[in-house]
Enzyme design. Structure first.
Site, PDB file in Angstrom:
ATOM      1  N   ASP A 139      -6.981  -7.170   3.675  1.00  0.00           N
ATOM      2  CA  ASP A 139      -6.962  -5.782   2.914  1.00  0.00           C
ATOM      3  C   ASP A 139      -8.034  -5.829   1.791  1.00  0.00           C
ATOM      4  OD1 ASP A 139      -6.432  -3.646   1.442  1.00  0.00           O
ATOM      5  OD2 ASP A 139      -4.435  -4.076   0.832  1.00  0.00           O
ATOM      6  N   CYS A 141       1.740  -2.293   1.186  1.00  0.00           N
ATOM      7  CA  CYS A 141       0.512  -2.377   1.538  1.00  0.00           C
ATOM      8  C   CYS A 141      -0.167  -1.111   2.313  1.00  0.00           C
ATOM      9  CB  CYS A 141       0.186  -3.663   2.101  1.00  0.00           C
ATOM     10  SG  CYS A 141      -1.808  -3.481   2.680  1.00  0.00           S
ATOM     11  N   SER A 164       5.714   6.404   0.681  1.00  0.00           N
ATOM     12  CA  SER A 164       5.720   4.958   1.353  1.00  0.00           C
ATOM     13  C   SER A 164       7.233   4.543   1.712  1.00  0.00           C
ATOM     14  CB  SER A 164       5.491   3.963   0.250  1.00  0.00           C
ATOM     15  OG  SER A 164       3.881   4.217  -0.058  1.00  0.00           O
ATOM     16  N   ASP A 179      -6.480   1.869  -0.694  1.00  0.00           N
ATOM     17  CA  ASP A 179      -4.864   1.309  -0.972  1.00  0.00           C
ATOM     18  C   ASP A 179      -4.581   1.793  -2.532  1.00  0.00           C
ATOM     19  OD1 ASP A 179      -3.523  -1.052   0.708  1.00  0.00           O
ATOM     20  OD2 ASP A 179      -2.825  -0.645  -1.438  1.00  0.00           O
TER      21      ASP A 179
END
Lengths: 336, 616
Positions: free
Chosen positions: B353, B388, B329, B368
């Site tokens: 989301d 996210c 990430s 996720d």
């Protein structure tokens, strides 16, 4: 014997060299049986093969100290194609000129020079300028012997002399220039290039008239003298056998020169004459250049002393050259 | 000499006449030349004989090379990182087999070394260059052994006891991957070296700074002309040229920070890189585990070396430059910039989301990291702060790999950084695209590949140094530095090399992304908020947690890295950051292999590094 002393009494080195001597001797006898007119038929092909080998060296030869010269041939020995050219260049020029309607005229000169230049450029690229110059010289000898008019000889000399500054600036590599500088000032670089000359002169000078005796040379036996069994072997002769030894050796070389010229004088065909005289001259010049180089009058060009220095391909080349001489002698005997 | 009285040739046509004349001329010339050569020898051997005899016999002049001292390497605060220590060593004076055998036999009798040790010494001797006249033996003599040899030295033929200046690395493992080490010159290397300059030198740099700056560190040999008598005793020194000592090298490295970083990774596998964004100067670069370079200097035994090179945790492997990892990430800030720059999203664009993402017409569900999702309205700012995944799945699929790939290359992905050590050993990483996949995998690029890639997984591979440079580019708002270890050579400062990235990114986009990175740490929803307690400066950061298991299922072609990771299933913990936020002085990248969540392990390490550097 000299090699035995110079190589530090190394028997393995002696054995190898002995193999080359025997092999070269046999080769000489074989070549001597082939009439030179038959040899002449093969000359162009051999020349082309020789050129191809030189190209191969440039592309993939083994690098020794940053210089590509060697070519690995089978498992047998490493050999230097430029050595083969020492014989092939005079041979090819002789072959070309003998086929023409002599005396030599301008177009002949142009083509001969072309034949000489082709391998020379390849060898100079290795880079091995010393050998290149000597081979060029051996080709030019043949041209000279065939009766190249003096005006062209002078012209060539003038061209060479005027191009010297250009060669110095653009062709010579750093170490080659260093060798010229060393010649005039050996102390300028005592750890590197000057070392060889300083040591070889010391070895020769300390030998005196009668020398220190075989295996008694302190310079060579205590490893002061580098390359003592290859290019600098005559320094060991000078140290151990003195001036006497040197003059004796020189006398032997002169005897070979005389014999070679004698054959060239009497053998009937023009090709045979050119080959015999050319090879003899080449041989003698090599000996002189080597002796002069070790004595510090010519730059160190990496030329072995014919028949004495360690080195297989040089030995075999010279023996092959002598084979040609003997073939010429055979023809001479038949004609008388 | 040719006699002129020979009868004329039987076939006496014009050509033959010329040839005969020419033969005589060359004979005469050769004769003259032979006379000249002979007279030269006459001159040397009779007239100069006395001079040369003196030189040769009674007072031989011995030229002794004097080695230069190898240059010292300092850290940025002038703390030496290497030493030259005088060390006793045994030097073999001959290479002849009989001499070597006798010498080793006697040596064994004196020191009781045992056959295995003697054999390994023999191997070492055989490996030496043919042109080396003397060979130092790979033995570390302790004082007891030294005493024994002193006593017996006259009984020990062909071996001399010498004091030589030898390299020593006082910090052992800590700087090994930066400095590298020196070791014996091999035959092959010998040909490439300046013969004169290395005549009496036995070691050269093999890796790292020692290798790259070999020419600079080695200096130039000097010499002493000594007059010695026949017994080899020095009568006087005739002349002397002092050697030119090796140059001093100063590194950007802060040795205090490096040691601190080293301690933080103790017992772990991973990398910490800290650099100055403004110059690219590397402040610390640790690859753990590491190795002690000192045994390499004298040459270690084969067993010892094999143990080191085959060890499972690969201490010789410089993870910082050669390790290729999925970045995870931490790429999200750069990916966000790519999407903003290409107008795929704006600062206002938001998504829903639910914790799951699906491509049209594809049953596969991409999850996720937060199972329940990040909520109804997630924009790019929140997506970075909270990391996210679904937002980036959607956004990067819209952007497409062919627009993403060239953009992230500007941030040094997929190309070597050009760091000034081991440039050949630096891994390139991988920025995949359709053409690459067709070539390597014989398959088209699928949207699913983009989904994996959008959170720094999938085919994308980066080295830690690339991640560190990316962090510096973010800190510099688009100015890319080439990372530099060496600060100066003998006071001559190496200029920093900075370039502006190609795409002109709007200041608003920079502000948005960098603010989001600040709130990763300082915001109350940031993934890195765990490290903001009592913090005395403002910093920016980004966490990353690299999945190891799912990757290993489909990426066989990626080679050893992946195989190695398979041994354990835990995620890699990754963190990047820089501080102070307003005027960044340090950027840091931390990767800890198989340590789990980025916010739990890597982030606290990064905080400690920043504290150590910024708080005096």
């Amino acid at each position: 014997m000299q090699l035995y002393s110079a190589s530090g009494q190394d028997e393995a080195v002696m054995q190898r060299q002995l193999i080359f001597v025997v092999f070269g001797y046999i080769l000489m006898l074989i070549i001597a049986q082939i009439p030179l007119r038959v040899v002449a038929l093969w000359v162009p092909l051999l020349f082309i093969i020789g050129l191809a080998l030189l190209v191969m060296v440039l592309l993939g030869g083994e690098v020794t100290r940053g210089v590509r010269r060697w070519l690995e041939v089978f498992w047998l020995f490493r050999f230097q194609p430029s050595d083969v050219m020492k014989v092939l260049v005079p041979l090819t020029v002789a072959w070309y000129l003998a086929g023409q309607n002599l005396p030599v005229r301008f177009p002949h000169i142009v083509l001969s020079v072309a034949i000489i230049l082709l391998p020379i450029v390849l060898i100079a690229m290795q880079p091995d300028l010393g050998t290149a110059i000597l081979i060029a010289l051996s080709g030019l000898f043949v041209l000279f012997l065939a009766g190249c008019p003096w005006i062209y000889i002078i012209l060539m000399a003038v061209i060479f002399l005027t191009s010297m500054p250009l060669i110095w600036n653009y062709v010579l590599l750093g170490y080659q220039k260093q060798r010229f500088i060393t010649l005039f000032n050996a102390d300028s670089d005592p750890l590197g290039a000057g070392w060889n000359i300083l040591q070889s002169k010391t070895a020769i000078g300390s030998g005196g008239i009668w020398g220190k005796g075989w295996l008694q040379g302190t310079q060579s036996q205590f490893n002061f003298l580098p390359e003592s069994h290859t290019d600098f072997i005559i320094a060991v002769t000078g140290e151990e056998w003195g001036l006497f030894g040197i003059l004796f050796l020189l006398a032997l070389y002169i005897a070979i020169l005389y014999r070679g010229f004698y054959i060239a004088w009497y053998t009937p065909k023009i090709f045979d004459q050119l080959v015999c005289a050319g090879i003899t001259l080449m041989f003698f010049i090599y000996a002189l250049v080597n002796m002069a180089m070790v004595a510090g009058v010519l730059p160190v060009v990496g030329v072995p002393l014919p028949l004495i220095s360690l080195g297989g391909s040089s030995m075999i080349t010279i023996m092959a050259g002598f084979g040609l001489l003997m073939a010429g002698a055979n023809a001479m005997r038949k004609s008388i | 000499m040719m006699s002129l009285a020979v009868p004329l040739h039987p076939i006496a046509n014009e050509t033959h006449k010329i040839l005969s004349r020419r033969l005589i001329i060359s004979g005469v010339i050769m004769g003259i030349l032979a006379l000249l050569v002979a007279s030269r020898y006459l001159y040397l051997q009779i007239i100069l004989h006395d001079d040369y005899s003196t030189r040769s016999n009674e007072n031989r002049i011995k030229l002794r090379p004097i080695n230069p001292e190898r240059g010292i390497i300092y850290d940025r605060n002038h703390i030496p990182l290497v030493e030259n220590r005088p060390r006793y060593s045994l030097v073999l004076q001959s290479k002849k087999e009989a001499h070597v055998n006798l010498a080793l036999e006697r040596l064994n009798t004196i020191l009781h070394l045992g056959d295995t040790k003697i054999n390994s010494i023999r191997n070492h001797i055989n490996q030496q260059s043919a042109s080396a006249h003397t060979i130092p033996l790979p033995l570390n003599l302790d004082s007891e052994q030294l005493a024994k040899i002193m006593v017996e030295r006259y009984w020990l033929p062909h071996i001399e006891l010498k004091v030589r200046s030898m390299r020593y690395y006082p910090y052992q493992d800590v700087f090994a991957h930066i400095l590298g080490y020196v070791s014996g010159i091999t035959e092959q290397e010998r040909w490439q070296l300046d013969e004169v300059n290395y005549k009496n030198t036995h070691v050269i740099g093999k890796v790292g700074i020692e290798k790259v700056y070999e020419q600079v560190l080695n200096g130039n040999v000097g010499y002493e002309n000594e007059e010695v008598n026949a017994l080899g005793q020095v009568l006087r020194v005739i002349d002397k040229q002092a050697p030119q000592q090796g140059k001093q090298i100063t590194l950007h490295i802060d040795s205090r920070l490096q040691q601190f970083a080293w301690k933080l990774l103790e017992g772990k596998q991973g990398t910490i890189i800290a650099l100055e964004p403004a110059t690219g100067g590397i402040l610390a670069m640790v690859s753990a585990p590491s190795f002690n370079p000192n045994p390499f200097i004298m040459g270690m035994g084969q067993e010892e070396f094999r143990a080191l090179s085959k060890a499972e945790n690969r201490p010789l492997f410089n993870r910082a430059l050669q390790g290729q990892y999925s970045p995870g990430s931490i790429v999200k800030p750069v990916f966000a910039l790519a999407a903003l720059h290409h107008n795929v999203i704006s600062s206002q664009t938001h998504i829903v989301d639910t914790g799951v993402f699906q491509l049209p017409n594809d049953p596969r569900r991409y999850r996720d990291w937060k199972p329940e999702g990040h909520g109804e309205k997630v924009n790019v700012y929140q997506a970075i702060v909270e990391s996210c995944d679904v937002f980036f799945y959607q956004t990067i699929v819209n952007l497409g790999i062919e627009r993403l790939a060239p953009f992230i290359q500007q941030f040094n992905f997929g190309i070597p950084t050009g760091i000034d050590i081991d440039s050949t050993a630096e891994a390139k990483g991988l920025v995949p695209n359709d053409a690459w996949k067709r070539q390597v995998w014989k398959q088209a690029w699928y949207a699913g590949d983009t989904v994996n890639l959008s959170i720094g997984q999938g085919f994308l591979l980066t080295t830690p140094i690339q991640i560190a440079v990316m962090t510096a580019i973010l800190a510099n708002r688009g100015v890319k530095p080439i990372p530099r270890i060496v600060h100066s050579i003998d006071k001559k400062v190496e200029e920093p090399q900075l370039t502006l990235i190609r795409d002109e990114i709007e200041p608003a986009h920079w502000n948005l992304v960098l603010r989001a990175m600040r709130n990763v740490v300082h915001g109350n929803k940031g993934t890195g908020r765990g490290i903001n307690r009592h913090i005395q400066y403002t910093m920016a950061g980004k966490t990353g947690t690299v999945q190891v298991v799912s990757k290993s299922q489909d990426d066989e072609a990626l080679g050893q890295e992946v195989k190695e990771i398979k041994q354990t299933n835990r995620d890699h913990s990754v963190f990047i950051g820089f501080a102070p936020f307003e005027q960044p002085r340090i950027a840091v990248a931390v990767i800890v292999e198989n340590a789990g969540d980025g916010s739990k392990i890597a982030a606290p390490i990064a905080r400690k590094i920043l504290d150590a550097y910024l708080i005096p």
